[in-house]
Write a protein that holds these residues in place. Sequence first.
Motif, PDB file in Angstrom:
ATOM      1  N   ARG A   1      41.889   8.697   7.595  1.00  0.00           N
ATOM      2  CA  ARG A   1      41.337   9.691   8.523  1.00  0.00           C
ATOM      3  C   ARG A   1      40.574  10.780   7.773  1.00  0.00           C
ATOM      4  O   ARG A   1      39.439  11.129   8.140  1.00  0.00           O
ATOM      5  N   THR A   2      41.167  11.308   6.714  1.00  0.00           N
ATOM      6  CA  THR A   2      40.530  12.396   5.982  1.00  0.00           C
ATOM      7  C   THR A   2      39.277  11.926   5.267  1.00  0.00           C
ATOM      8  O   THR A   2      38.253  12.635   5.238  1.00  0.00           O
ATOM      9  N   LEU A   3      39.330  10.724   4.702  1.00  0.00           N
ATOM     10  CA  LEU A   3      38.167  10.195   3.989  1.00  0.00           C
ATOM     11  C   LEU A   3      37.004   9.952   4.942  1.00  0.00           C
ATOM     12  O   LEU A   3      35.847  10.291   4.628  1.00  0.00           O
ATOM     13  N   VAL A   4      37.274   9.406   6.117  1.00  0.00           N
ATOM     14  CA  VAL A   4      36.200   9.176   7.095  1.00  0.00           C
ATOM     15  C   VAL A   4      35.578  10.502   7.510  1.00  0.00           C
ATOM     16  O   VAL A   4      34.343  10.625   7.628  1.00  0.00           O
TER      17      VAL A   4
ATOM     18  N   PRO B   1      51.332   1.270 -10.168  1.00  0.00           N
ATOM     19  CA  PRO B   1      51.439   1.680  -8.762  1.00  0.00           C
ATOM     20  C   PRO B   1      51.328   3.181  -8.543  1.00  0.00           C
ATOM     21  O   PRO B   1      50.759   3.612  -7.531  1.00  0.00           O
ATOM     22  N   ARG B   2      51.856   4.000  -9.459  1.00  0.00           N
ATOM     23  CA  ARG B   2      51.848   5.446  -9.206  1.00  0.00           C
ATOM     24  C   ARG B   2      50.450   6.046  -9.269  1.00  0.00           C
ATOM     25  O   ARG B   2      50.250   7.186  -8.835  1.00  0.00           O
ATOM     26  N   LYS B   3      49.478   5.295  -9.774  1.00  0.00           N
ATOM     27  CA  LYS B   3      48.095   5.774  -9.734  1.00  0.00           C
ATOM     28  C   LYS B   3      47.499   5.641  -8.343  1.00  0.00           C
ATOM     29  O   LYS B   3      46.450   6.214  -8.054  1.00  0.00           O
ATOM     30  N   GLY B   4      48.151   4.851  -7.485  1.00  0.00           N
ATOM     31  CA  GLY B   4      47.841   4.894  -6.062  1.00  0.00           C
ATOM     32  C   GLY B   4      46.801   3.932  -5.534  1.00  0.00           C
ATOM     33  O   GLY B   4      46.425   4.030  -4.363  1.00  0.00           O
ATOM     34  N   LEU B   5      46.337   2.976  -6.337  1.00  0.00           N
ATOM     35  CA  LEU B   5      45.336   2.047  -5.820  1.00  0.00           C
ATOM     36  C   LEU B   5      45.851   1.268  -4.608  1.00  0.00           C
ATOM     37  O   LEU B   5      45.079   1.044  -3.654  1.00  0.00           O
ATOM     38  N   PRO B   6      47.117   0.838  -4.572  1.00  0.00           N
ATOM     39  CA  PRO B   6      47.602   0.163  -3.356  1.00  0.00           C
ATOM     40  C   PRO B   6      47.519   1.034  -2.101  1.00  0.00           C
ATOM     41  O   PRO B   6      47.278   0.534  -1.004  1.00  0.00           O
ATOM     42  N   VAL B   7      47.730   2.346  -2.256  1.00  0.00           N
ATOM     43  CA  VAL B   7      47.617   3.256  -1.110  1.00  0.00           C
ATOM     44  C   VAL B   7      46.168   3.299  -0.621  1.00  0.00           C
ATOM     45  O   VAL B   7      45.891   3.237   0.581  1.00  0.00           O
ATOM     46  N   LEU B   8      45.237   3.408  -1.577  1.00  0.00           N
ATOM     47  CA  LEU B   8      43.824   3.413  -1.197  1.00  0.00           C
ATOM     48  C   LEU B   8      43.438   2.098  -0.532  1.00  0.00           C
ATOM     49  O   LEU B   8      42.731   2.090   0.495  1.00  0.00           O
ATOM     50  N   ALA B   9      43.907   0.986  -1.084  1.00  0.00           N
ATOM     51  CA  ALA B   9      43.583  -0.321  -0.513  1.00  0.00           C
ATOM     52  C   ALA B   9      44.112  -0.442   0.915  1.00  0.00           C
ATOM     53  O   ALA B   9      43.438  -1.017   1.789  1.00  0.00           O
ATOM     54  N   ALA B  10      45.292   0.103   1.172  1.00  0.00           N
ATOM     55  CA  ALA B  10      45.861   0.045   2.523  1.00  0.00           C
ATOM     56  C   ALA B  10      45.072   0.900   3.502  1.00  0.00           C
ATOM     57  O   ALA B  10      45.063   0.624   4.710  1.00  0.00           O
ATOM     58  N   ALA B  11      44.408   1.940   2.995  1.00  0.00           N
ATOM     59  CA  ALA B  11      43.612   2.810   3.863  1.00  0.00           C
ATOM     60  C   ALA B  11      42.223   2.247   4.133  1.00  0.00           C
ATOM     61  O   ALA B  11      41.589   2.589   5.147  1.00  0.00           O
ATOM     62  N   LEU B  12      41.725   1.402   3.255  1.00  0.00           N
ATOM     63  CA  LEU B  12      40.317   0.997   3.321  1.00  0.00           C
ATOM     64  C   LEU B  12      39.927   0.170   4.544  1.00  0.00           C
ATOM     65  O   LEU B  12      38.771   0.284   5.003  1.00  0.00           O
ATOM     66  N   PRO B  13      40.784  -0.680   5.109  1.00  0.00           N
ATOM     67  CA  PRO B  13      40.324  -1.406   6.310  1.00  0.00           C
ATOM     68  C   PRO B  13      39.811  -0.477   7.405  1.00  0.00           C
ATOM     69  O   PRO B  13      38.756  -0.731   8.012  1.00  0.00           O
ATOM     70  N   ALA B  14      40.514   0.611   7.655  1.00  0.00           N
ATOM     71  CA  ALA B  14      40.073   1.562   8.685  1.00  0.00           C
ATOM     72  C   ALA B  14      38.808   2.287   8.258  1.00  0.00           C
ATOM     73  O   ALA B  14      37.928   2.572   9.094  1.00  0.00           O
ATOM     74  N   VAL B  15      38.700   2.597   6.954  1.00  0.00           N
ATOM     75  CA  VAL B  15      37.521   3.314   6.475  1.00  0.00           C
ATOM     76  C   VAL B  15      36.287   2.417   6.535  1.00  0.00           C
ATOM     77  O   VAL B  15      35.212   2.849   6.985  1.00  0.00           O
ATOM     78  N   VAL B  16      36.432   1.177   6.092  1.00  0.00           N
ATOM     79  CA  VAL B  16      35.297   0.243   6.111  1.00  0.00           C
ATOM     80  C   VAL B  16      34.856  -0.037   7.546  1.00  0.00           C
ATOM     81  O   VAL B  16      33.659  -0.195   7.824  1.00  0.00           O
ATOM     82  N   LYS B  17      35.808  -0.076   8.465  1.00  0.00           N
ATOM     83  CA  LYS B  17      35.456  -0.285   9.872  1.00  0.00           C
ATOM     84  C   LYS B  17      34.639   0.885  10.413  1.00  0.00           C
ATOM     85  O   LYS B  17      33.667   0.697  11.165  1.00  0.00           O
ATOM     86  N   ALA B  18      35.030   2.105  10.007  1.00  0.00           N
ATOM     87  CA  ALA B  18      34.321   3.294  10.487  1.00  0.00           C
ATOM     88  C   ALA B  18      33.014   3.528   9.744  1.00  0.00           C
ATOM     89  O   ALA B  18      32.056   4.073  10.305  1.00  0.00           O
TER      90      ALA B  18
ATOM     91  N   LEU C   1      33.276  11.609   4.715  1.00  0.00           N
ATOM     92  CA  LEU C   1      32.067  10.793   4.608  1.00  0.00           C
ATOM     93  C   LEU C   1      31.086  11.079   5.741  1.00  0.00           C
ATOM     94  O   LEU C   1      29.873  10.915   5.578  1.00  0.00           O
ATOM     95  N   ARG C   2      31.593  11.534   6.878  1.00  0.00           N
ATOM     96  CA  ARG C   2      30.728  11.847   8.019  1.00  0.00           C
ATOM     97  C   ARG C   2      30.249  13.293   8.009  1.00  0.00           C
ATOM     98  O   ARG C   2      29.483  13.687   8.890  1.00  0.00           O
ATOM     99  N   SER C   3      30.683  14.081   7.026  1.00  0.00           N
ATOM    100  CA  SER C   3      30.337  15.501   6.999  1.00  0.00           C
ATOM    101  C   SER C   3      29.806  15.902   5.626  1.00  0.00           C
ATOM    102  O   SER C   3      30.565  16.400   4.783  1.00  0.00           O
ATOM    103  N   PRO C   4      28.507  15.709   5.379  1.00  0.00           N
ATOM    104  CA  PRO C   4      27.955  16.106   4.084  1.00  0.00           C
ATOM    105  C   PRO C   4      28.084  17.607   3.820  1.00  0.00           C
ATOM    106  O   PRO C   4      28.212  18.025   2.669  1.00  0.00           O
ATOM    107  N   GLU C   5      28.043  18.415   4.878  1.00  0.00           N
ATOM    108  CA  GLU C   5      28.195  19.865   4.687  1.00  0.00           C
ATOM    109  C   GLU C   5      29.592  20.199   4.160  1.00  0.00           C
ATOM    110  O   GLU C   5      29.741  21.043   3.271  1.00  0.00           O
ATOM    111  N   ARG C   6      30.609  19.557   4.695  1.00  0.00           N
ATOM    112  CA  ARG C   6      31.980  19.775   4.237  1.00  0.00           C
ATOM    113  C   ARG C   6      32.141  19.326   2.785  1.00  0.00           C
ATOM    114  O   ARG C   6      32.764  20.007   1.969  1.00  0.00           O
TER     115      ARG C   6
END
Length: 389
Positions: A324-327, A202-219, A330-335
């Motif tokens: 939010r930060t990942l989206v 758990p401390r490697k954080g995959l559950p945190v990423l998985a919880a964030a992905l529904p919003a990211v995949v939607k965007a 992904l939307r800013s190649p310059e950044r």
Amino acid sequence: MRIGIVCPYSFDVPGGVQFHVRDLAGHLIGQGHEVSVLAPADSDTELPEYVTSAGRATAVRYNGSVARLNFGPVTASKVGRWLDQGEFDVLHLHEPVTPSVSVLALMAADGPIVATFHTSMLRSRTMQTAYPIIRPSLEKIAGRIAVSEDARRTVTTHVGGDAVVIPNGVYVDRFASAPRRSAWIGTPAAPTIAFLGRMGEPRKGLPVLAAALPAVVKAVPGLRVLVAGPGDPDEVTEGWPPEVVGACEFLGAVSDDDKASLLASVDVYVAPNTGGESFGIILIEAMSAGACVLASDLSAFSRVLDGGSAGAMFANEQPDDLARTLVELLRSPERRASLAEAGQLRARIFDWSVVADKILAVYETVIEGRAAATPPQGRWNRFLRGGAR
């Protein structure tokens, strides 16, 4: 210089300390030094010629993870023989309070000793129990190294004394020159992100990423999530939304070369680790490979990323902020390009050509200090050595 290095964790399973020991030994050998490494390993494990096995390790829970350690009278005898045969100018122990071969070597050794502390942790029950026993031996350490300020704080708070901070090393050019792989390269319509680590920890954080992905995949509907590391995908994805499982590609454990190519190919490397990290070697590897890094705002990660100037950060264990930060990235190649460039520049200060010279300076200081002192009777403690040669 004849250098003995002791790794407490088994070479059967890859890990940050094992990689550090392996790469340090290889660099020192390349500079002309004689190096011998002692570490736990199964009898059928293929080891570099400079590594001596201390025997099979046992998996135990330690510091929020599962570590493979080796301890006991049979191992102590092997440690004593290795010390006798090596006749080292300096002995370098890693994690000298971890209940494994490093503790045994420390108790047996009576020569110039350097220790590196990798862990950032509050004193554990194991440490509390063992500390009175090993405290006299800890006083024999003449040079103390911590891989980060967090690890140094553990030393000063729970072990005593102080330590010079010398970070983990990376062969930066190996990652910088890694070939990109077409199967892992993202496109504007289908960007790729990567997670590397033990999936079931758990401390490697995959559950945190998985919880964030529904919003990211939607965007970002075409997102591809490349997950590399040991673990059972069916177990870790139980309960995940179908759209998240569908976005993930599980690569299993990857070789060093494949890891470098993966990091060089993806649009963003995500490190959602939740704690227990004293440094963050994978961040340096990703930065070296030219990846844009997005990491949780652990203090150790923040120091590696220079407070966020060499990589983006999100609030630890906050899936909404990660999404939010990942989206945004992904939307800013310059950044992404700007952060990747800053990361590559910063990674240079962690190259082994820089780090190893600092470690050698500690060796030389300890050896000189030992030579200036009155030598004790006998090079090694005979009790743990098992008698005379």
